[in-house]
Design a protein around this motif. Sequence first.
Motif, PDB file in Angstrom:
ATOM      1  N   UNK A 152       0.847  -1.191   0.000  1.00  0.00           N
ATOM      2  CA  UNK A 152       0.000   0.000   0.000  1.00  0.00           C
ATOM      3  C   UNK A 152       0.888   1.249   0.000  1.00  0.00           C
ATOM      4  N   UNK A 153       0.376   2.331  -0.558  1.00  0.00           N
ATOM      5  CA  UNK A 153       1.041   3.633  -0.524  1.00  0.00           C
ATOM      6  C   UNK A 153       0.381   4.487   0.556  1.00  0.00           C
ATOM      7  N   UNK A 198      -3.923   5.498 -10.366  1.00  0.00           N
ATOM      8  CA  UNK A 198      -3.163   4.267 -10.568  1.00  0.00           C
ATOM      9  C   UNK A 198      -2.320   3.842  -9.384  1.00  0.00           C
ATOM     10  N   UNK A 199      -2.660   4.321  -8.165  1.00  0.00           N
ATOM     11  CA  UNK A 199      -1.867   3.964  -6.989  1.00  0.00           C
ATOM     12  C   UNK A 199      -2.164   2.539  -6.495  1.00  0.00           C
ATOM     13  N   UNK A 200      -3.302   1.990  -6.902  1.00  0.00           N
ATOM     14  CA  UNK A 200      -3.593   0.596  -6.557  1.00  0.00           C
ATOM     15  C   UNK A 200      -4.164   0.415  -5.163  1.00  0.00           C
ATOM     16  N   UNK A 232      -9.501  -2.635  -8.098  1.00  0.00           N
ATOM     17  CA  UNK A 232      -9.719  -3.935  -8.719  1.00  0.00           C
ATOM     18  C   UNK A 232     -10.430  -4.918  -7.814  1.00  0.00           C
TER      19      UNK A 232
ATOM     20  N   UNK B   4      -5.564 -10.867 -10.325  1.00  0.00           N
ATOM     21  CA  UNK B   4      -4.645 -10.251 -11.265  1.00  0.00           C
ATOM     22  C   UNK B   4      -3.203 -10.412 -10.773  1.00  0.00           C
ATOM     23  N   UNK B   6       0.393  -8.483 -10.627  1.00  0.00           N
ATOM     24  CA  UNK B   6       1.040  -7.185 -10.840  1.00  0.00           C
ATOM     25  C   UNK B   6       2.027  -7.327 -11.991  1.00  0.00           C
ATOM     26  N   UNK B   8       4.883  -6.145 -12.589  1.00  0.00           N
ATOM     27  CA  UNK B   8       6.300  -6.381 -12.247  1.00  0.00           C
ATOM     28  C   UNK B   8       6.570  -7.852 -11.919  1.00  0.00           C
ATOM     29  N   UNK B  21      -4.410  -6.178 -14.856  1.00  0.00           N
ATOM     30  CA  UNK B  21      -5.329  -5.037 -14.824  1.00  0.00           C
ATOM     31  C   UNK B  21      -4.513  -3.758 -14.750  1.00  0.00           C
ATOM     32  N   UNK B  22      -4.989  -2.744 -15.447  1.00  0.00           N
ATOM     33  CA  UNK B  22      -4.265  -1.475 -15.416  1.00  0.00           C
ATOM     34  C   UNK B  22      -4.904  -0.510 -16.384  1.00  0.00           C
ATOM     35  N   UNK B  23      -4.141   0.533 -16.739  1.00  0.00           N
ATOM     36  CA  UNK B  23      -4.694   1.493 -17.679  1.00  0.00           C
ATOM     37  C   UNK B  23      -3.895   1.500 -18.974  1.00  0.00           C
ATOM     38  N   UNK B  40       0.352  -0.569 -14.874  1.00  0.00           N
ATOM     39  CA  UNK B  40      -0.253  -0.553 -13.545  1.00  0.00           C
ATOM     40  C   UNK B  40       0.725   0.104 -12.579  1.00  0.00           C
ATOM     41  N   UNK B  41       0.428   0.072 -11.262  1.00  0.00           N
ATOM     42  CA  UNK B  41       1.273   0.766 -10.293  1.00  0.00           C
ATOM     43  C   UNK B  41       2.675   0.183 -10.216  1.00  0.00           C
ATOM     44  N   UNK B  72      -9.232  -4.885 -17.649  1.00  0.00           N
ATOM     45  CA  UNK B  72      -8.703  -6.170 -17.178  1.00  0.00           C
ATOM     46  C   UNK B  72      -8.590  -7.081 -18.386  1.00  0.00           C
ATOM     47  N   UNK B 130       4.450   8.210  -9.188  1.00  0.00           N
ATOM     48  CA  UNK B 130       4.095   7.059  -8.356  1.00  0.00           C
ATOM     49  C   UNK B 130       5.261   6.676  -7.448  1.00  0.00           C
ATOM     50  N   UNK B 134       5.773   6.097  -3.253  1.00  0.00           N
ATOM     51  CA  UNK B 134       6.263   4.841  -2.666  1.00  0.00           C
ATOM     52  C   UNK B 134       7.510   5.122  -1.811  1.00  0.00           C
TER      53      UNK B 134
END
Lengths: 436, 436
Positions: A152-153, A198-200, A232, B4, B6, B8, B21-23, B40-41, B72, B130, B134
């Motif tokens: 999490x952020x 888009x931080x999730x 999501x 989903x 991630x 990465x 999933x993402x944009x 995605x993030x 998605x 982003x 983080x």
Amino acid sequence: MTKRTLIKHLAALDDGAVAVSGWVDTVRDQKKVQFVVLRDESGAVQLVHPRSEEADEVATAISALAQGSFVTVTGELKHDERVKLGGIEVKIETLDVVGAADPETPIAADSGVDKRMDWRFLDLRRPEANLIFRIQTTLEHAWRSYWVENDFIELHTPKLMASASESKAELFEVEYFDGKAYLAQSPQFFKQMAQPAGFGKIFEVGPAFRADPSFTSRHATEFTSVDAEISWIDSHEDVMRMHEELLVAGFRAVKDKHGAEIEAAFGVEVTVPSTPFPRIPLAEAKRIVAERGYEVPRHDDDMDPEGERQIAAYVKEAFDHEFVFLTDYASSIRPFYHMRHADDAGLTNSYDLIFNGVEISTGAQREHRVDVLIENAKSKGLDPEELDFYLDFFRYGAPSHGGFGMGLSRVLMLLLHLSNIRETTYLFRGPTRLLP
Amino acid sequence: MTKRTLIKHLAALDDGAVAVSGWVDTVRDQKKVQFVVLRDESGAVQLVHPRSEEADEVATAISALAQGSFVTVTGELKHDERVKLGGIEVKIETLDVVGAADPETPIAADSGVDKRMDWRFLDLRRPEANLIFRIQTTLEHAWRSYWVENDFIELHTPKLMASASESKAELFEVEYFDGKAYLAQSPQFFKQMAQPAGFGKIFEVGPAFRADPSFTSRHATEFTSVDAEISWIDSHEDVMRMHEELLVAGFRAVKDKHGAEIEAAFGVEVTVPSTPFPRIPLAEAKRIVAERGYEVPRHDDDMDPEGERQIAAYVKEAFDHEFVFLTDYASSIRPFYHMRHADDAGLTNSYDLIFNGVEISTGAQREHRVDVLIENAKSKGLDPEELDFYLDFFRYGAPSHGGFGMGLSRVLMLLLHLSNIRETTYLFRGPTRLLP
């Protein structure tokens, strides 16, 4: 820095020279020997000074000591089983009064809560009050650790806003240069903003403000809100799953670190809740409490505080559980941004979390489709134009998402079986309380 | 919840079925094959769809995809070294548009900072933005972990106050029922209150508010303040020692977790500072910058931003260090609650911390003797009666104590060699900025 030893660490030391610092709890000024009970954030210890025949500066200083004064003492630690207070005492060699107290202490052990709030900095010296905030520290750190380990952020959303984030009824207005600003009633809009960003997955622990004129034991005009929001999801079920994992992580850390202290100070055994927590749709919960002989006296579809106590009692009996998610609240009593059921627009993908009979949190899947969001706002009598900056968040793409907000002081109050949020808030704020 | 993966984590999987999933970052809609870069993030991946001869719903959906839409996708992961983006691609089987974007994106890669702030939720989709948050998450969590391991108590002090906490000049006024309240400019008074309350060591991370009309790259009307306060200190030296240990713990965690990403995104190598940080009394610092040919153009005894840059340059050359504590500021330019030297009332037990040439924090030993505090307030032209609720904190006993306040967004800005605090604030607030 004074190489002081925390009082709780003295018992593990061998006899010998030590320095301790703290405030004077009591003085027994006897003819042949003087006793001082000294307290610090970790505990209390007896200091002793046998009077000598000659001029005795330490004796004079002790005789003049006002209760509450902060002192640093050097002396000889001695283990002695006859000493009731922990089986140790410190024979004073030097005593340095760092901050002398006015001898007229304005509150006493039996002062009422309002008087104690007037002198909160003295009230907080009680070991149980100190323990509450050490528990808070452990609980929050365990929650944040859970979130950080799950990627999490952390957010700090602004508390100054151009418009209301919840109902306009309970809004504080701020003079903002030549215009007006408003204090955030929740981080709702801005934590949702992190989803199209888009931080999730995000969380925030920060203040929220409600111009609520009521004087109950569980409302404040400023409170610490614990918030999370995740992308999501399929429904509020995904939010509840994260929410219960979070609570388990927090309660486990509190039990491990403070379980024995909590039992001793509050007579409460901390229970780490089992998962999944019971889930009961609100309509069913109302049938259950009706069967127990309680008809919720409301004209809308909501529960009331007594109903929440009743359903909690049922859950305790039926499932031996302190928590229950009440789910699927009616759209009529939920904000426009709660997603409605696909097959029944009268119900929402939402929940309240009840802990020991009191609501501590509201969660939901949010509506992320801007056209539906506008329709829902209109159906609540809201003007979409006033919400434009918020609606924009969903016009350029957004994931499905949901989250919750939870009151920190309420969780602590109910965890420790206390009856008033004032006890678990560092400095309470209410309609007539801005001081200290 | 959609199972989903991630993005990465895709590279570590074997070829086979996945869901992501993402944009939508970009679409290349070619005759025989369509490519989508999905973000995605955690990263970006190439999706591929070879058009078929027959009716092809997926192809139609891709052709209609607006950049920024949240989708998605299920499909077949395939490792292929020829794919520039990470050596993997996903052959699309199903594509579900969860949140369609308006095709007219209001900002572009070259939009200015003010325009980007108007559309901050889109601006934050940039991978570097982003990453900033983080990093913030990691930094704060490392700081709190340092404090929790060292037995500090976490506070949430109220932001609604009955009077000013700092200068009255930059105070926001709130309509509070039938009266007025003010927004806390710092948690100063309330974190000090924890000292006579016997809390020992405390910290807080929360918002602070300044009605500062200036438009610089490093001021905001609302900012996240990182505060600590500790009892039983001998001087500000004890505060500086804790402060530098804290920064080391935070920077080490950031370097470990994000060092490579920061180098790639910002071209900055994170340095974990060595301790002790250099300490230079302010008077000496002014002599040093004068020797470097810069005369601070001020009539008081303070430094100015250029002087801070100059002394930082000197420290970098002389000690190869990014931090410097400037100490012993004149009483004339410090608040009444900073303790003055025992042998020279013209100087205070205080410091500013400079990081990469910019002030990020002010710290001090506080005056805990109420008679001295009253005299100091008077000498500043303050009316002790207006400060009565604060002076009360010290009338019933108090330990020696001190602490600091530090601006979170400034630390991040300077750590990443960015030039504007707007980049390291989730939603910036300034005199003309309350939206979104």
